[in-house]
Design an enzyme around this catalytic site. Sequence first.
Site, PDB file in Angstrom:
ATOM      1  N   CYS A  23      13.365  84.063  10.573  1.00  0.00           N
ATOM      2  CA  CYS A  23      14.563  84.285  11.401  1.00  0.00           C
ATOM      3  C   CYS A  23      14.771  83.186  12.436  1.00  0.00           C
ATOM      4  O   CYS A  23      15.897  82.841  12.759  1.00  0.00           O
ATOM      5  CB  CYS A  23      14.470  85.630  12.122  1.00  0.00           C
ATOM      6  SG  CYS A  23      14.626  87.041  11.017  1.00  0.00           S
ATOM      7  N   HIS A  68      32.348  85.676   7.697  1.00  0.00           N
ATOM      8  CA  HIS A  68      32.145  84.406   7.000  1.00  0.00           C
ATOM      9  C   HIS A  68      32.132  83.238   7.984  1.00  0.00           C
ATOM     10  O   HIS A  68      32.734  82.187   7.742  1.00  0.00           O
ATOM     11  CB  HIS A  68      33.187  84.214   5.896  1.00  0.00           C
ATOM     12  CG  HIS A  68      32.899  85.054   4.703  1.00  0.00           C
ATOM     13  ND1 HIS A  68      33.185  86.405   4.671  1.00  0.00           N
ATOM     14  CD2 HIS A  68      32.328  84.753   3.522  1.00  0.00           C
ATOM     15  CE1 HIS A  68      32.811  86.904   3.517  1.00  0.00           C
ATOM     16  NE2 HIS A  68      32.278  85.925   2.795  1.00  0.00           N
ATOM     17  N   GLU A 136      22.522  95.215  11.637  1.00  0.00           N
ATOM     18  CA  GLU A 136      22.270  93.888  11.074  1.00  0.00           C
ATOM     19  C   GLU A 136      21.752  94.011   9.644  1.00  0.00           C
ATOM     20  O   GLU A 136      22.015  93.156   8.805  1.00  0.00           O
ATOM     21  CB  GLU A 136      21.257  93.144  11.948  1.00  0.00           C
ATOM     22  CG  GLU A 136      21.129  91.693  11.615  1.00  0.00           C
ATOM     23  CD  GLU A 136      20.241  90.956  12.585  1.00  0.00           C
ATOM     24  OE1 GLU A 136      20.783  90.243  13.450  1.00  0.00           O
ATOM     25  OE2 GLU A 136      19.005  91.103  12.488  1.00  0.00           O
TER      26      GLU A 136
END
Length: 193
Positions: A23, A68, A136
């Site tokens: 991450c 996006h 998430e």
Amino acid sequence: MIIRKLFKFENAHIVRGCSTVRCRSSIHGHSYKVELLFESDFLDNGQMVYDFGLMKQNMKALIDSFDHAISLWSEDDASYISDMKKHSDRWVVLPVSPSAEQISRVLFVIIDKLLKQTSTINNEKNVNLNSIIVHETATGYAQCFSEDAYSKQMGSINLEDIIFSETIKNDWSDSQLFEKLKKGERFINLDSV
């Protein structure tokens, strides 16, 4: 009474400083689900807290700004930020790291300000943003309340420090939407959506 509206978007980020190596060191994306929870002790002319159709205007546009796109932390490496902007038309620069926790805070500040600057015309009263939940992943989410959104201990979030790419702004029905929000201009709900 509390009502909930769900929105979805796809977004990429890096979360610097976190424990998980993947991450903090690799660009990766998530299929986010965002829940807006509104509360009121009053019902409007349609016997609703706040018509869900009204949320499909500016609230949806602002949340969809993250779709996006890549979320960038303004304190990240300058060459990384520059490269991401060079290779992506859709990007958002945030004053905080784009963790689920911080994205929930950013969205809370944006939606809370929009709600407070919106004039209603269907007898809506006492409508407040209760919280925002940012999923998430399928198994992890962050829930932000007002005291979290405006907490100095978690990092200040000022609308002036949030920057949307020109491509994102051009996707809004009003390309000046965020500028108007920052200036404190009034928004008026439509009488029919």
